[in-house]
Design a protein around this motif. Sequence first.
Motif, PDB file in Angstrom:
ATOM      1  N   VAL A 285       9.959 -50.285 106.540  1.00  0.00           N
ATOM      2  CA  VAL A 285       9.302 -51.569 106.295  1.00  0.00           C
ATOM      3  C   VAL A 285       8.152 -51.392 105.309  1.00  0.00           C
ATOM      4  O   VAL A 285       8.071 -52.080 104.281  1.00  0.00           O
ATOM      5  CB  VAL A 285       8.782 -52.180 107.616  1.00  0.00           C
ATOM      6  CG1 VAL A 285       7.959 -53.443 107.332  1.00  0.00           C
ATOM      7  CG2 VAL A 285       9.940 -52.510 108.554  1.00  0.00           C
ATOM      8  N   LEU A 286       7.265 -50.440 105.604  1.00  0.00           N
ATOM      9  CA  LEU A 286       6.122 -50.228 104.719  1.00  0.00           C
ATOM     10  C   LEU A 286       6.548 -49.681 103.370  1.00  0.00           C
ATOM     11  O   LEU A 286       5.957 -50.033 102.337  1.00  0.00           O
ATOM     12  CB  LEU A 286       5.105 -49.283 105.375  1.00  0.00           C
ATOM     13  CG  LEU A 286       3.974 -49.987 106.141  1.00  0.00           C
ATOM     14  CD1 LEU A 286       4.509 -50.636 107.417  1.00  0.00           C
ATOM     15  CD2 LEU A 286       2.844 -49.026 106.468  1.00  0.00           C
ATOM     16  N   LEU A 287       7.561 -48.831 103.353  1.00  0.00           N
ATOM     17  CA  LEU A 287       8.017 -48.268 102.089  1.00  0.00           C
ATOM     18  C   LEU A 287       8.552 -49.369 101.182  1.00  0.00           C
ATOM     19  O   LEU A 287       8.274 -49.399  99.974  1.00  0.00           O
ATOM     20  CB  LEU A 287       9.093 -47.212 102.345  1.00  0.00           C
ATOM     21  CG  LEU A 287       9.395 -46.265 101.190  1.00  0.00           C
ATOM     22  CD1 LEU A 287       8.151 -45.482 100.783  1.00  0.00           C
ATOM     23  CD2 LEU A 287      10.515 -45.311 101.569  1.00  0.00           C
ATOM     24  N   ASP A 288       9.312 -50.292 101.765  1.00  0.00           N
ATOM     25  CA  ASP A 288       9.823 -51.410 100.980  1.00  0.00           C
ATOM     26  C   ASP A 288       8.683 -52.287 100.490  1.00  0.00           C
ATOM     27  O   ASP A 288       8.672 -52.737  99.334  1.00  0.00           O
ATOM     28  CB  ASP A 288      10.791 -52.238 101.836  1.00  0.00           C
ATOM     29  CG  ASP A 288      11.356 -53.427 101.074  1.00  0.00           C
ATOM     30  OD1 ASP A 288      12.125 -53.212 100.116  1.00  0.00           O
ATOM     31  OD2 ASP A 288      11.028 -54.579 101.422  1.00  0.00           O
ATOM     32  N   TRP A 289       7.686 -52.520 101.348  1.00  0.00           N
ATOM     33  CA  TRP A 289       6.557 -53.349 100.945  1.00  0.00           C
ATOM     34  C   TRP A 289       5.760 -52.715  99.814  1.00  0.00           C
ATOM     35  O   TRP A 289       5.218 -53.415  98.969  1.00  0.00           O
ATOM     36  CB  TRP A 289       5.648 -53.609 102.141  1.00  0.00           C
ATOM     37  CG  TRP A 289       6.208 -54.599 103.118  1.00  0.00           C
ATOM     38  CD1 TRP A 289       7.320 -55.378 102.955  1.00  0.00           C
ATOM     39  CD2 TRP A 289       5.669 -54.933 104.401  1.00  0.00           C
ATOM     40  NE1 TRP A 289       7.515 -56.171 104.061  1.00  0.00           N
ATOM     41  CE2 TRP A 289       6.517 -55.916 104.967  1.00  0.00           C
ATOM     42  CE3 TRP A 289       4.568 -54.489 105.128  1.00  0.00           C
ATOM     43  CZ2 TRP A 289       6.285 -56.463 106.222  1.00  0.00           C
ATOM     44  CZ3 TRP A 289       4.331 -55.028 106.388  1.00  0.00           C
ATOM     45  CH2 TRP A 289       5.179 -56.017 106.924  1.00  0.00           C
ATOM     46  N   THR A 290       5.658 -51.369  99.793  1.00  0.00           N
ATOM     47  CA  THR A 290       4.940 -50.719  98.699  1.00  0.00           C
ATOM     48  C   THR A 290       5.734 -50.811  97.402  1.00  0.00           C
ATOM     49  O   THR A 290       5.158 -50.783  96.308  1.00  0.00           O
ATOM     50  CB  THR A 290       4.637 -49.240  99.011  1.00  0.00           C
ATOM     51  OG1 THR A 290       5.866 -48.529  99.219  1.00  0.00           O
ATOM     52  CG2 THR A 290       3.748 -49.103 100.233  1.00  0.00           C
TER      53      THR A 290
END
Length: 237
Positions: free
Chosen positions: A86-91
């Motif tokens: 989730v966070l990787l996609d958001w970054t």
Amino acid sequence: MSDEASGTPRHPGPSLDGGAQLMLLEGDLARFEQLMAPGVPGESEGDRAARRARDAEVVEILCGQDFAGPLFGKFAGRLMEYAWPVLLDWTCTGEIFRQTRQAGCPVPARLIIPHWNQDDRYEVVADSVLDGLDSFRTNALAGGRWSPVKGAALTTYYVRACVFAFRKVYEAWSRQYTAARSAQTCTGLDDDPLLAVPDPRAADPCHTAVVNDTVDRVLPLLTTPELRAAVAWRGAA
């Protein structure tokens, strides 16, 4: 965290000998696996309520073990594997900066680096999920701030903790990145002002010890290769 606790029940239980403890652990582990089964897309309100009820049972089990030990390690691994993509996609998309603004902890625009590579994003996300885990354990679980009646699942609350952690992690990385780029033009002379700039990579030894301990306990439980690699890098930093 915006949610306020109504109190999480605590049932520490009686003292047990080694064999009884092992039997209890095995029983808890079987039940734990059932409770941690992932949800499905498009859950109804009834399904979400059932999920929160299972989350409450998870917290009660972990509370009885002081939010430590093998069950908490398994739980932490599941949380990290959920939050990592989730966070990787958001970054990747820049959504993470909108999330921090919505959470009331925006990253200052002057510190945002528009183009950062995959290794940098892995490093920042790995630090964020580890720091978020520490905050989540201390505040949401041990501190009782998470409550099933507030509407957020444990996974959602944990991602929120990671978003809060992201700001501090990213700001430190951004300053380090900028300082490193500036140092490329350093003359090396004794009177060069760049030599007087403190090294932003210097870490607090207590924080480093806590993070390394978390890495050592959680790393063997992770199954996502990319997450294992990123967390291992963080532990070696």
